[in-house]
Design a protein around this motif. Structure first.
Motif, PDB file in Angstrom:
ATOM      1  N   THR A 183       5.137  12.758   2.917  1.00  0.00           N
ATOM      2  CA  THR A 183       6.534  12.876   3.321  1.00  0.00           C
ATOM      3  C   THR A 183       7.279  13.820   2.393  1.00  0.00           C
ATOM      4  O   THR A 183       7.001  13.868   1.201  1.00  0.00           O
ATOM      5  N   PRO A 211       7.727   5.177   0.062  1.00  0.00           N
ATOM      6  CA  PRO A 211       8.340   5.794   1.246  1.00  0.00           C
ATOM      7  C   PRO A 211       9.557   4.991   1.713  1.00  0.00           C
ATOM      8  O   PRO A 211       9.575   3.756   1.651  1.00  0.00           O
ATOM      9  N   ALA A 212      10.573   5.694   2.193  1.00  0.00           N
ATOM     10  CA  ALA A 212      11.832   5.055   2.600  1.00  0.00           C
ATOM     11  C   ALA A 212      11.621   4.019   3.693  1.00  0.00           C
ATOM     12  O   ALA A 212      12.253   2.952   3.661  1.00  0.00           O
ATOM     13  N   ASP A 213      10.733   4.279   4.663  1.00  0.00           N
ATOM     14  CA  ASP A 213      10.543   3.306   5.740  1.00  0.00           C
ATOM     15  C   ASP A 213       9.912   2.016   5.226  1.00  0.00           C
ATOM     16  O   ASP A 213      10.219   0.936   5.722  1.00  0.00           O
ATOM     17  N   VAL A 214       9.061   2.124   4.209  1.00  0.00           N
ATOM     18  CA  VAL A 214       8.474   0.919   3.608  1.00  0.00           C
ATOM     19  C   VAL A 214       9.564   0.141   2.873  1.00  0.00           C
ATOM     20  O   VAL A 214       9.675  -1.082   3.000  1.00  0.00           O
ATOM     21  N   ASP A 222      12.721   0.243   3.496  1.00  0.00           N
ATOM     22  CA  ASP A 222      13.642  -0.324   4.485  1.00  0.00           C
ATOM     23  C   ASP A 222      13.088  -1.628   5.063  1.00  0.00           C
ATOM     24  O   ASP A 222      13.837  -2.568   5.330  1.00  0.00           O
ATOM     25  N   ALA A 223      11.761  -1.702   5.242  1.00  0.00           N
ATOM     26  CA  ALA A 223      11.124  -2.913   5.768  1.00  0.00           C
ATOM     27  C   ALA A 223      11.004  -4.003   4.699  1.00  0.00           C
ATOM     28  O   ALA A 223      10.966  -5.182   5.029  1.00  0.00           O
ATOM     29  N   ARG A 263      17.228   6.983  -4.723  1.00  0.00           N
ATOM     30  CA  ARG A 263      16.611   7.522  -3.507  1.00  0.00           C
ATOM     31  C   ARG A 263      16.752   9.025  -3.617  1.00  0.00           C
ATOM     32  O   ARG A 263      17.859   9.549  -3.681  1.00  0.00           O
TER      33      ARG A 263
END
Length: 184
Positions: A64, A90-93, A95-96, A51
């Motif tokens: 981003t 992307p980190a949010d993807v 994370d999901a 990361r």
């Protein structure tokens, strides 16, 4: 539809017209694995996951500046290293769809994991460019530093146009890329 082929002398024809639809065939964990097995070769990948911030052009595509998941892979057909691949998510993807940050992303690979988490890629664009091999790429792929290499930049977008994946494939010598365009 024609699948990607590998000739006995190692020439690889990558058929982009069908490769993403066959990414889970035969229990494969992504398109490369499915294609390589279909040719009677043994696919193997050396994977690292980190990361960190993406390079500026990738960060711009992903919209981003925050750290992203970076999957770096050395992809082999039998014992031959055939491509170097780096994927940015992307980190949010991630994370999901936490499996995208695992070494083994499971049946169908990261595209399937993203889809299951609500980030289905409905459009993919691939830009093919020729770049001079860096010292590291040259050593890994067995070419001279500065030798021209083909690089594919794969950009996966959701139905609303959001970029959820940028993957850069740096190809070893002997690749042929095949694309098809429907003429309506």
């Amino acid at each position: 539809m024609t699948q990607t082929t590998i000739t006995p002398d190692g020439r690889i024809t990558r058929d982009a017209r069908s490769r993403y639809r066959s990414r889970a065939e035969g229990g494969a964990h992504g398109a490369f694995e499915a294609e390589t097995r279909a040719q009677g070769k043994r696919p193997r990948a050396e994977v690292t996951v980190d990361r960190a911030p993406a390079p500026a052009p990738v960060a711009e595509l992903l919209a981003t500046e925050a750290p992203v998941i970076i999957r770096a892979r050395r992809m082999y057909a039998d014992d031959a290293l055939v491509q170097l691949v780096t994927t940015y998510i992307p980190a949010d993807v991630a994370d999901a769809a936490p499996a995208v940050a695992q070494l083994d992303t499971g049946l169908g690979g990261i595209i399937t994991r993203m889809s299951e988490a609500g980030f289905a890629q409905t459009e993919v664009t691939e830009d093919v460019t020729q770049v001079p091999a860096s010292a590291e790429e040259a050593e890994a792929l067995g070419v001279a530093t500065g030798a021209p290499l083909l690089t594919i930049t794969h950009v996966g977008r959701t139905v609303d146009g959001r970029v959820v994946e940028v993957t850069q494939h740096t190809l070893g010598p002997g690749w042929v890329l095949r694309y098809g365009v429907p003429l309506d």
